[in-house]
Design a protein around this motif. Structure first.
Motif, mmCIF file in Angstrom:
data_model
loop_
_atom_site.group_PDB
_atom_site.id
_atom_site.type_symbol
_atom_site.label_atom_id
_atom_site.label_comp_id
_atom_site.label_asym_id
_atom_site.label_seq_id
_atom_site.Cartn_x
_atom_site.Cartn_y
_atom_site.Cartn_z
ATOM 1 N N UNK A 94 -43.824 6.278 -5.271
ATOM 2 C CA UNK A 94 -43.833 7.602 -5.871
ATOM 3 C C UNK A 94 -42.425 8.202 -5.837
ATOM 4 N N UNK A 95 -42.227 9.228 -6.637
ATOM 5 C CA UNK A 95 -40.892 9.779 -6.899
ATOM 6 C C UNK A 95 -39.918 9.829 -5.717
ATOM 7 N N UNK A 96 -40.273 10.609 -4.714
ATOM 8 C CA UNK A 96 -39.312 10.867 -3.641
ATOM 9 C C UNK A 96 -39.309 9.847 -2.527
ATOM 10 N N UNK A 97 -40.161 8.834 -2.643
ATOM 11 C CA UNK A 97 -40.290 7.885 -1.542
ATOM 12 C C UNK A 97 -39.244 6.781 -1.641
ATOM 13 N N UNK A 98 -38.323 6.785 -0.714
ATOM 14 C CA UNK A 98 -37.278 5.763 -0.724
ATOM 15 C C UNK A 98 -37.851 4.436 -0.242
ATOM 16 N N UNK A 111 -48.808 -1.192 -0.597
ATOM 17 C CA UNK A 111 -48.000 0.014 -0.359
ATOM 18 C C UNK A 111 -48.198 0.504 1.081
ATOM 19 N N UNK A 130 -45.175 0.749 3.767
ATOM 20 C CA UNK A 130 -44.862 2.059 4.366
ATOM 21 C C UNK A 130 -44.971 2.022 5.897
ATOM 22 N N UNK A 149 -38.164 12.496 5.878
ATOM 23 C CA UNK A 149 -38.615 11.364 5.079
ATOM 24 C C UNK A 149 -39.920 11.705 4.357
ATOM 25 N N UNK A 150 -39.929 11.412 3.064
ATOM 26 C CA UNK A 150 -41.188 11.564 2.315
ATOM 27 C C UNK A 150 -41.922 10.237 2.461
ATOM 28 N N UNK A 151 -43.021 10.245 3.190
ATOM 29 C CA UNK A 151 -43.763 8.985 3.363
ATOM 30 C C UNK A 151 -44.745 8.810 2.212
ATOM 31 N N UNK A 152 -45.499 9.863 1.901
ATOM 32 C CA UNK A 152 -46.329 9.867 0.693
ATOM 33 C C UNK A 152 -45.940 11.116 -0.096
ATOM 34 N N UNK A 153 -45.486 10.918 -1.319
ATOM 35 C CA UNK A 153 -45.002 12.048 -2.111
ATOM 36 C C UNK A 153 -46.169 12.748 -2.813
ATOM 37 N N UNK A 185 -42.977 17.474 -6.071
ATOM 38 C CA UNK A 185 -42.800 16.029 -6.106
ATOM 39 C C UNK A 185 -41.328 15.639 -6.233
ATOM 40 N N UNK A 186 -40.905 14.745 -5.376
ATOM 41 C CA UNK A 186 -39.547 14.232 -5.484
ATOM 42 C C UNK A 186 -38.501 15.049 -4.751
ATOM 43 N N UNK A 235 -36.707 17.005 -1.560
ATOM 44 C CA UNK A 235 -36.663 16.760 -0.121
ATOM 45 C C UNK A 235 -36.693 18.044 0.702
#
Lengths: 397, 128
Positions: free
Chosen positions: A5-9, A35, A39, B4-8, B120-121, B123
């Motif tokens: 998803x978008x922000x997940x590096x 996934x 994660x 950290x975004x783990x699930x966005x 979403x997206x 930080x």
């Protein structure tokens, strides 16, 4: 289903095959399962995934997982999730032979729905905590096993590599075929720090006591040095007990654990004697003449052990001492149908594919006697029962 | 301020702080969405230090979604496998906040009502 998803590096190195799964080319269920693995792996600091050869799914007892667990498994199964590697299942909360006087069958219908969902996902209906009896792992082989006693056996006895995973992760690893390369999957993490010397006779009772003691007192990965070669059934009790009271997943047994499946950096040496163990657990050791119930088979009895116990019980068993329950896998039950039937007529109960620890009881026995440190620990903790430890020989009389 | 975004995912919800690690199995009822302290977590931005206890917790998080009582997002100081697996399977946004966790908790507790907004997206979390 989008892959990341978008922000997940994305921090982990993935092969093209893994990227393909993650992007949903093999279906969204498999993508979602991978996934989760990626994660969780990232959170644990893993840099890559490894291919596994055998998954063992725990956490399938309806008593534990309830309706949310059942719905989860059913949804996966309905959406086409399937085991991609050899996958076995842990015991259920019901006696699959349906004859137990102890195990409550109240959740029969719900448990059968759990089983149905698992079997639809091509998970073998083994319903045992001895996955290694069905497929003994090879040294260095990567596995994803739930069930702490099996994990300890896999790492310590077979030299295979698995962390102590929970049921959901083991299932998702089975669906994807991969697990994160972290913890005991890496040789450098399989490092022995403490040496424990035990020089006395090891039988089933002392094996359980030694295991309980290690679990309660040792935090790092230990190596046990024994003066004699132990019997496999005693190793099993020792490891199961240590894995119950501690979080041990690897206990090296010198001369038994395959070489090069661990490394040594010993900074602590401890000697423990049989008399120390007996003294420590004296209040928990059974010394009576009778019991309301004796429980043998935690972990489940293997085919060899069952055969040995059948012979022993046929020869000498004083039924006035009390009732004995033997807990075995469905496979073993089908192997010795006739012999077990004969035992059932002698105040001996045989339960199949279940585990009293995760089941509900029809009644509360006054005193349960067992040779298993694991059963001792969990039946006291979860069922709040009076449980005492004894060797099989003293239980049989 | 998200580490950290783990699930966005998008979230706009009232913040609720739970001060201790949660064992979802045993401490949260998926049918009612309530904790043993009688706090309703459904639709809330749930702030808590992390999880502990049985791996069945993953199924309970999934169960919250199944019964319609899932939090709008979860903001934690530590994330371990039980929680990460549950959050992904139930599609609940999960954010790791480490550096400013204490400040966030303090801020939310000092106000009568706090709304947490996440796009979403991004930080950052916007605390209203």
């Amino acid at each position: 289903m989008d892959q990341v998803q978008d922000g997940e590096a994305q921090l982990m190195y993935l092969t093209r095959e893994q990227e393909r799964i993650l992007s949903g080319e093999e279906g969204w269920v498999k993508a979602k399962a991978l996934r989760v693995i990626v994660k969780v792996g990232e959170a644990l600091g893993a840099d890559e995934l490894v291919k596994i050869r055998h998954a063992h799914v725990s956490g399938i007892s309806y008593t534990n997982i309830g309706e949310p667990g059942l719905k989860f498994l059913e949804e996966l199964a309905e959406n086409g999730a399937e085991a991609t590697v050899y996958t076995t299942s842990n015991p259920t909360c019901i006696d699959l032979a349906g004859e137990s006087s102890l195990i409550d069958q109240g959740y029969l219908d719900q448990q059968l729905l759990v089983n149905k969902a698992l079997e639809k996902m091509k998970i073998k209906p083994t319903y045992t905590c001895l996955p290694y009896m069905l497929r003994p792992p090879s040294p260095h082989e990567h596995l994803t096993w739930g069930e702490s006693n099996a994990v300890a056996m896999a790492n310590s006895f077979y030299g295979a590599r698995t962390n102590r995973e929970g049921g959901p992760i083991a299932l998702l690893a089975s669906i994807t075929g991969y697990i994160y390369n972290a913890g005991l999957h890496k040789l450098e993490e399989r490092c022995v720090k403490t040496l424990i010397k035990y020089e006395d006779k090891l039988d089933d009772l002392t094996a359980s006591l030694l295991g309980l003691w290690i679990g309660e007192n040792i935090d790092e990965i230990p190596m046990i040095e024994l003066s004699t070669i132990p019997r496999i059934q005693d190793v099993k009790l020792l490891l199961a007990s240590a894995a119950a009271t501690g979080s041990h997943a690897l206990i090296v047994i010198k001369g038994l654990t395959p070489l090069k499946t661990y490394i040594e950096d010993i900074n602590d040496k401890i000697t423990i004697r049989r008399k120390d163990l007996i003294r420590t657990y004296k209040d928990n050791i059974w010394s009576g003449k009778n019991y309301s119930l004796a429980y043998i088979g935690c972990p489940h009895l293997s085919a060899t052990e069952t055969l040995r116990i059948i012979k022993l019980l046929e020869k000498k068993y004083d039924r006035t001492m009390g009732k004995i329950i033997l807990s075995i896998p469905p496979l073993v039950s089908s192997l010795f149908r006739k012999e077990l039937e004969a035992l059932r007529n002698k105040n001996i109960e045989v339960i199949t594919g279940t585990c009293p620890v995760v089941a509900r009881f029809k009644y509360r026995p006054d005193i349960i006697v067992t040779n298993s440190g694991k059963a001792f620990f969990y039946l006291r903790k979860l069922h709040r029962l009076d449980v005492r430890l004894a060797s099989l020989n003293s239980i049989i009389g | 301020m998200i580490d950290k975004i783990i699930v966005d995912g998008y979230c706009r919800a009232e913040a609720v702080v739970i001060d201790h690690k949660i064992s979802f199995f045993g401490e949260v009822n998926p049918r009612t969405g309530k904790t043993t302290e009688d706090i309703y977590i459904g639709g809330k931005a749930l702030i808590f230090p992390g999880t502990r206890g049985s791996t069945v917790g993953t199924y309970i998080i999934y169960g919250l979604k199944y019964y319609g009582h899932e939090p709008a997002c979860m903001i934690v100081y530590e994330a371990e496998p039980i929680l990460i697996a549950g959050a992904i399977l139930a599609d609940i946004p999960l954010f790791l906040v480490k550096r400013e966790y204490k400040e966030l908790v303090k801020h939310v507790k000092n106000k009568e009502q706090s709304i947490i907004l996440h796009e979403r997206g991004r930080e950052v979390l916007i605390v209203e």
